[in-house]
Design a protein around this motif. Structure first.
Motif, PDB file in Angstrom:
ATOM      1  N   ALA A   1       0.836  -1.199   0.000  1.00 17.48           N
ATOM      2  CA  ALA A   1       0.000   0.000   0.000  1.00 17.48           C
ATOM      3  C   ALA A   1       0.871   1.248   0.000  1.00 17.48           C
ATOM      4  O   ALA A   1       1.889   1.304   0.697  1.00 17.48           O
ATOM      5  N   SER A   2       0.478   2.234  -0.777  1.00 18.63           N
ATOM      6  CA  SER A   2       1.199   3.505  -0.808  1.00 18.63           C
ATOM      7  C   SER A   2       0.187   4.636  -0.957  1.00 18.63           C
ATOM      8  O   SER A   2      -0.982   4.408  -1.251  1.00 18.63           O
ATOM      9  N   GLY A   3       0.664   5.859  -0.741  1.00 20.93           N
ATOM     10  CA  GLY A   3      -0.224   7.012  -0.823  1.00 20.93           C
ATOM     11  C   GLY A   3      -0.702   7.405   0.567  1.00 20.93           C
ATOM     12  O   GLY A   3       0.025   7.320   1.541  1.00 20.93           O
ATOM     13  N   ARG A   4      -1.956   7.795   0.669  1.00 15.89           N
ATOM     14  CA  ARG A   4      -2.507   8.272   1.937  1.00 15.89           C
ATOM     15  C   ARG A   4      -2.927   7.103   2.819  1.00 15.89           C
ATOM     16  O   ARG A   4      -4.105   6.931   3.146  1.00 15.89           O
ATOM     17  N   THR A   5      -1.956   6.314   3.215  1.00 11.51           N
ATOM     18  CA  THR A   5      -2.246   5.096   3.970  1.00 11.51           C
ATOM     19  C   THR A   5      -2.762   5.377   5.372  1.00 11.51           C
ATOM     20  O   THR A   5      -3.322   4.496   6.012  1.00 11.51           O
ATOM     21  N   PHE A   6      -2.602   6.612   5.865  1.00 13.48           N
ATOM     22  CA  PHE A   6      -3.111   6.932   7.197  1.00 13.48           C
ATOM     23  C   PHE A   6      -4.628   6.836   7.235  1.00 13.48           C
ATOM     24  O   PHE A   6      -5.227   6.769   8.300  1.00 13.48           O
ATOM     25  N   ARG A   7      -5.261   6.833   6.051  1.00 10.80           N
ATOM     26  CA  ARG A   7      -6.713   6.712   5.999  1.00 10.80           C
ATOM     27  C   ARG A   7      -7.184   5.274   6.127  1.00 10.80           C
ATOM     28  O   ARG A   7      -8.368   5.010   6.251  1.00 10.80           O
ATOM     29  N   MET A   8      -6.268   4.333   6.078  1.00  7.67           N
ATOM     30  CA  MET A   8      -6.661   2.926   6.128  1.00  7.67           C
ATOM     31  C   MET A   8      -7.068   2.536   7.534  1.00  7.67           C
ATOM     32  O   MET A   8      -6.332   2.760   8.493  1.00  7.67           O
ATOM     33  N   HIS A   9      -8.229   1.942   7.689  1.00 10.69           N
ATOM     34  CA  HIS A   9      -8.616   1.337   8.958  1.00 10.69           C
ATOM     35  C   HIS A   9      -8.731  -0.167   8.809  1.00 10.69           C
ATOM     36  O   HIS A   9      -8.339  -0.919   9.704  1.00 10.69           O
ATOM     37  N   THR A  10      -9.275  -0.577   7.678  1.00 10.35           N
ATOM     38  CA  THR A  10      -9.469  -2.005   7.424  1.00 10.35           C
ATOM     39  C   THR A  10      -8.810  -2.361   6.101  1.00 10.35           C
ATOM     40  O   THR A  10      -8.946  -1.631   5.118  1.00 10.35           O
ATOM     41  N   MET A  11      -8.100  -3.465   6.090  1.00  7.88           N
ATOM     42  CA  MET A  11      -7.579  -4.017   4.835  1.00  7.88           C
ATOM     43  C   MET A  11      -8.060  -5.449   4.711  1.00  7.88           C
ATOM     44  O   MET A  11      -8.149  -6.172   5.707  1.00  7.88           O
ATOM     45  N   GLY A  12      -8.386  -5.824   3.502  1.00  7.58           N
ATOM     46  CA  GLY A  12      -8.955  -7.151   3.322  1.00  7.58           C
ATOM     47  C   GLY A  12      -8.553  -7.793   2.015  1.00  7.58           C
ATOM     48  O   GLY A  12      -7.970  -7.157   1.129  1.00  7.58           O
ATOM     49  N   TRP A  13      -8.864  -9.065   1.925  1.00  7.05           N
ATOM     50  CA  TRP A  13      -8.694  -9.845   0.698  1.00  7.05           C
ATOM     51  C   TRP A  13     -10.059 -10.374   0.275  1.00  7.05           C
ATOM     52  O   TRP A  13     -10.823 -10.905   1.096  1.00  7.05           O
ATOM     53  N   PHE A  14     -10.321 -10.212  -0.997  1.00 11.09           N
ATOM     54  CA  PHE A  14     -11.503 -10.783  -1.626  1.00 11.09           C
ATOM     55  C   PHE A  14     -11.046 -11.643  -2.793  1.00 11.09           C
ATOM     56  O   PHE A  14      -9.908 -11.533  -3.243  1.00 11.09           O
ATOM     57  N   ARG A  15     -11.932 -12.484  -3.286  1.00 16.54           N
ATOM     58  CA  ARG A  15     -11.599 -13.275  -4.464  1.00 16.54           C
ATOM     59  C   ARG A  15     -12.815 -13.396  -5.354  1.00 16.54           C
ATOM     60  O   ARG A  15     -13.959 -13.298  -4.892  1.00 16.54           O
ATOM     61  N   GLN A  16     -12.536 -13.612  -6.632  1.00  8.35           N
ATOM     62  CA  GLN A  16     -13.618 -13.744  -7.602  1.00  8.35           C
ATOM     63  C   GLN A  16     -13.263 -14.823  -8.602  1.00  8.35           C
ATOM     64  O   GLN A  16     -12.261 -14.719  -9.319  1.00  8.35           O
ATOM     65  N   ALA A  17     -14.085 -15.859  -8.625  1.00  3.32           N
ATOM     66  CA  ALA A  17     -13.933 -16.944  -9.579  1.00  3.32           C
ATOM     67  C   ALA A  17     -14.774 -16.630 -10.815  1.00  3.32           C
ATOM     68  O   ALA A  17     -15.705 -15.818 -10.748  1.00  3.32           O
ATOM     69  N   PRO A  18     -14.468 -17.263 -11.951  1.00  2.77           N
ATOM     70  CA  PRO A  18     -15.242 -17.009 -13.171  1.00  2.77           C
ATOM     71  C   PRO A  18     -16.732 -17.224 -12.964  1.00  2.77           C
ATOM     72  O   PRO A  18     -17.139 -18.212 -12.336  1.00  2.77           O
ATOM     73  N   ASP A  19     -17.515 -16.294 -13.416  1.00  2.00           N
ATOM     74  CA  ASP A  19     -18.978 -16.352 -13.350  1.00  2.00           C
ATOM     75  C   ASP A  19     -19.523 -16.347 -11.933  1.00  2.00           C
ATOM     76  O   ASP A  19     -20.663 -16.766 -11.692  1.00  2.00           O
TER      77      ASP A  19
ATOM     78  N   TYR B   1      -8.068 -10.162  -4.747  1.00  2.00           N
ATOM     79  CA  TYR B   1      -7.957  -8.717  -4.711  1.00  2.00           C
ATOM     80  C   TYR B   1      -7.680  -8.232  -3.295  1.00  2.00           C
ATOM     81  O   TYR B   1      -8.307  -8.698  -2.337  1.00  2.00           O
ATOM     82  N   CYS B   2      -6.782  -7.287  -3.186  1.00  2.00           N
ATOM     83  CA  CYS B   2      -6.514  -6.589  -1.946  1.00  2.00           C
ATOM     84  C   CYS B   2      -7.375  -5.325  -1.920  1.00  2.00           C
ATOM     85  O   CYS B   2      -7.594  -4.706  -2.975  1.00  2.00           O
ATOM     86  N   ALA B   3      -7.862  -4.949  -0.735  1.00  2.00           N
ATOM     87  CA  ALA B   3      -8.705  -3.769  -0.634  1.00  2.00           C
ATOM     88  C   ALA B   3      -8.446  -3.052   0.679  1.00  2.00           C
ATOM     89  O   ALA B   3      -8.057  -3.684   1.671  1.00  2.00           O
ATOM     90  N   SER B   4      -8.687  -1.763   0.688  1.00  2.00           N
ATOM     91  CA  SER B   4      -8.561  -0.999   1.930  1.00  2.00           C
ATOM     92  C   SER B   4      -9.731  -0.045   2.065  1.00  2.00           C
ATOM     93  O   SER B   4     -10.321   0.396   1.075  1.00  2.00           O
ATOM     94  N   GLY B   5     -10.072   0.265   3.323  1.00  2.00           N
ATOM     95  CA  GLY B   5     -11.194   1.150   3.547  1.00  2.00           C
ATOM     96  C   GLY B   5     -11.066   1.887   4.864  1.00  2.00           C
ATOM     97  O   GLY B   5     -10.305   1.476   5.740  1.00  2.00           O
ATOM     98  N   PRO B   6     -11.826   2.970   5.019  1.00  2.00           N
ATOM     99  CA  PRO B   6     -11.808   3.747   6.256  1.00  2.00           C
ATOM    100  C   PRO B   6     -12.656   3.082   7.329  1.00  2.00           C
ATOM    101  O   PRO B   6     -13.340   2.083   7.077  1.00  2.00           O
ATOM    102  N   MET B   7     -12.628   3.644   8.526  1.00  2.00           N
ATOM    103  CA  MET B   7     -13.502   3.167   9.588  1.00  2.00           C
ATOM    104  C   MET B   7     -14.943   3.335   9.126  1.00  2.00           C
ATOM    105  O   MET B   7     -15.320   4.381   8.583  1.00  2.00           O
ATOM    106  N   SER B   8     -15.763   2.297   9.309  1.00  2.00           N
ATOM    107  CA  SER B   8     -17.115   2.320   8.771  1.00  2.00           C
ATOM    108  C   SER B   8     -18.007   1.384   9.564  1.00  2.00           C
ATOM    109  O   SER B   8     -17.536   0.437  10.188  1.00  2.00           O
ATOM    110  N   THR B   9     -19.304   1.663   9.514  1.00  2.00           N
ATOM    111  CA  THR B   9     -20.272   0.761  10.142  1.00  2.00           C
ATOM    112  C   THR B   9     -20.684  -0.357   9.190  1.00  2.00           C
ATOM    113  O   THR B   9     -21.378  -1.281   9.587  1.00  2.00           O
TER     114      THR B   9
END
Length: 125
Positions: free
Chosen positions: A24-42, A95-103
């Motif tokens: 991760a690079s950039g405004r990483t101070f905004r990250m609260h949660t980081m996760g992994w998702f996956r997507q199979a064909p169809d 896929y890697c993902a990041s997000g802010p604090m959220s409900t």
């Protein structure tokens, strides 16, 4: 803006292991949660694992619990997914993902603001 770059995907036999990384690079101070998702064909993109960046609390989907481990690297803003005892059903683009604090539930894609480009994992003999 947060930039996420995954690496470490590939082809592995059933029962084998792979280690995915997400830098991760950039405004990483905004990250609260980081996760992994996956997507199979169809199929829809599904939650795999997540970590709360401030304190390291982890969450897993039932399908990977006990086989996958999500963690933060000791140095830098790097997310790790150690995948052991891989099964053909684990084949997908991860896929890697990041997000802010959220409900919003961390298992929902809506909780994440930034996504990586994805890395292919193929489990096959």
């Amino acid at each position: 803006q947060v930039r996420l770059v995954e690496s470490g995907g590939g082809l592995v036999q059933p029962g084998g292991s792979l280690r995915l990384s997400c830098a991760a690079s950039g405004r990483t101070f905004r990250m609260h949660t980081m996760g992994w998702f996956r997507q199979a064909p169809d199929k829809e993109r599904e939650f795999v694992a997540a970590i709360w960046w401030p304190d390291g609390t982890t969450h897993y989907s039932d399908s990977v619990k006990g086989r996958f481990t999500i963690s933060r690297a000791d140095a830098g803003n790097t997310l790790i997914l150690q995948m052991d005892a891989l099964e053909p059903e684990d084949t997908a683009v991860y896929y890697c993902a990041s997000g802010p604090m959220s409900t919003t539930s961390i298992k929902s894609t809506r909780a994440y603001s930034y996504w990586g480009q994805g890395t292919q994992v193929t489990v096959s003999s």
